[in-house]
Scaffold this active site. Sequence first.
Site, PDB file in Angstrom:
ATOM      1  CG  LEU A  67     -12.037  12.163  -0.615  1.00  0.00           C
ATOM      2  CD1 LEU A  67     -10.910  13.186  -0.634  1.00  0.00           C
ATOM      3  CD2 LEU A  67     -11.736  11.077   0.408  1.00  0.00           C
ATOM      4  CG  ASP A 308     -14.956   2.573  -6.582  1.00  0.00           C
ATOM      5  OD1 ASP A 308     -15.288   3.744  -6.317  1.00  0.00           O
ATOM      6  OD2 ASP A 308     -15.669   1.806  -7.256  1.00  0.00           O
TER       7      ASP A 308
HETATM    8  O1  DOR Z   1     -20.004   1.387  -6.265  1.00  0.00           O
HETATM    9  C1  DOR Z   1     -19.795   2.525  -6.663  1.00  0.00           C
HETATM   10  N1  DOR Z   1     -19.933   3.575  -5.856  1.00  0.00           N
HETATM   11  N2  DOR Z   1     -19.446   2.720  -7.942  1.00  0.00           N
HETATM   12  C2  DOR Z   1     -19.349   3.953  -8.470  1.00  0.00           C
HETATM   13  O2  DOR Z   1     -19.015   4.075  -9.614  1.00  0.00           O
HETATM   14  C3  DOR Z   1     -19.663   5.141  -7.665  1.00  0.00           C
HETATM   15  C4  DOR Z   1     -19.468   4.860  -6.243  1.00  0.00           C
HETATM   16  C5  DOR Z   1     -20.059   5.906  -5.327  1.00  0.00           C
HETATM   17  O3  DOR Z   1     -19.845   7.111  -5.572  1.00  0.00           O
HETATM   18  O4  DOR Z   1     -20.699   5.538  -4.347  1.00  0.00           O
END
Ligand code: DOR
Length: 431
Positions: A67, A308
């Site tokens: 977030l 994610d």
């Molecule tokens: O692709 C990703 N983005 N993998 C992660 O583990 C962290 C995340 C991010 O916080 O942007």
Amino acid sequence: MPELLIVGGDLVDESGRRRGDVLVRDGAIAAVGEGIGDGAAAGPNVTVLDAGGCIVAPGLVDLHAHLRQPGREEAETIETGARAAALGGYTAIVAMPNTEPAIDSPGIVREVRDLAAGVACEVLVAAAITVGRRGEQLSPMAELAALGVRLFTDDGNGVQDARLMRRALEYASGLDITLAQHCEDEILAAGGHMHEGEWSSRLGIPGIPSEAEEVMVMRDIALSRLTGGRVHFLHLSTARSVALVAAAKAEGLRITAEAAPHHFTLTDAEVAAFDPVFKVNPPLRSRADVDAVRAGLAAGTIDAIATDHAPHAPEVKEAPFDQAPPGMLGLETALALALTELDLPIEQVLGLLSWRPAVIAGCRADHGGPILEGGPANLCVIDPEAAWVVEPGQLASRSRNTPYAGRKLKGRVRHTILAGTPTVRDGEAQQ
Ligand code: DOR
């Protein structure tokens, strides 16, 4: 608070599917049954929500949302992320602690909870396993657990030091908390920007081998066995990771796992256009890996679909592939991708998106159902046949980095109800 009457839908929860209307009063389900809405008309004290042709389900629960607040408000805020979540059917989301500063102390947990008061879905705060997510020293896990934090993770990075992870798991079993691991051996992965395979060779982009994920999955299965601590594997992406989790579960270990929509819908071939919107970590993998993730979801080896959701502002994301940060949006498309792409009954899809992640998040008393009189009114109403096209400009997220622009999907949220109040009504966010 006016009463809500949800009429004409099919109710789906862990117990199965049945017809029924739902009456909501004072934030709780007051009555459930066929015909209770017959002849009901909207009035000052009753809001009628049409669920004709729809599924009425417990609200969705996301185990994995970035977030960005505090620290990266240009990419997302808790408020905009929660609105995106509500539009995606979620009533609860777990906020990842890789903010700036990281969520690693009681003070920052309280700050994030204050920021989340009154937003469009419940925000459950995950805290870092190590101070500053630096992998050197454990965060005050007991104090954080006493505040009600149930999930701990250094996501964005895995805990590299096996001895520290062992110690964290020893604490975790005493505190009844779960450690959520981002499985990546940083030394094996170093310098890589996409999956190591045929496509990375063709494109000349340095690769990240599957083994960078798998060696940490293996290690943490061993450490869970050693300590009895609960491990949840974040965003699993390879066929062998899925097989390792299946074996660990067969052994009776306290292991759960999630997969992200992009790992069951996209392959590394997408990177051919060098568009950084397809850069993510773990990276998009091979067709065989995608098939294995799908099979893992179908078999129940993978417990949950987690987004994610990783917003990045255009000025940083639209960089050359090797310089762009990894991550893609997920909250507004996860349900439709699962309904469109997974050949599974809707009851099973909703289990992966709602009641099973609710157990892992430790919020099953409030989210994930069942839809029964007296239960909390955290619900979503889904039109499984509604076709729509993903338009980045229409998304509620502050960022635009969806890899699904222009993609036609089937299944859309019509209404979302949080604690008895619609956060989404007829597809429109209410705040
Ligand atoms: O692709 C990703 N983005 N993998 C992660 O583990 C962290 C995340 C991010 O916080 O942007």
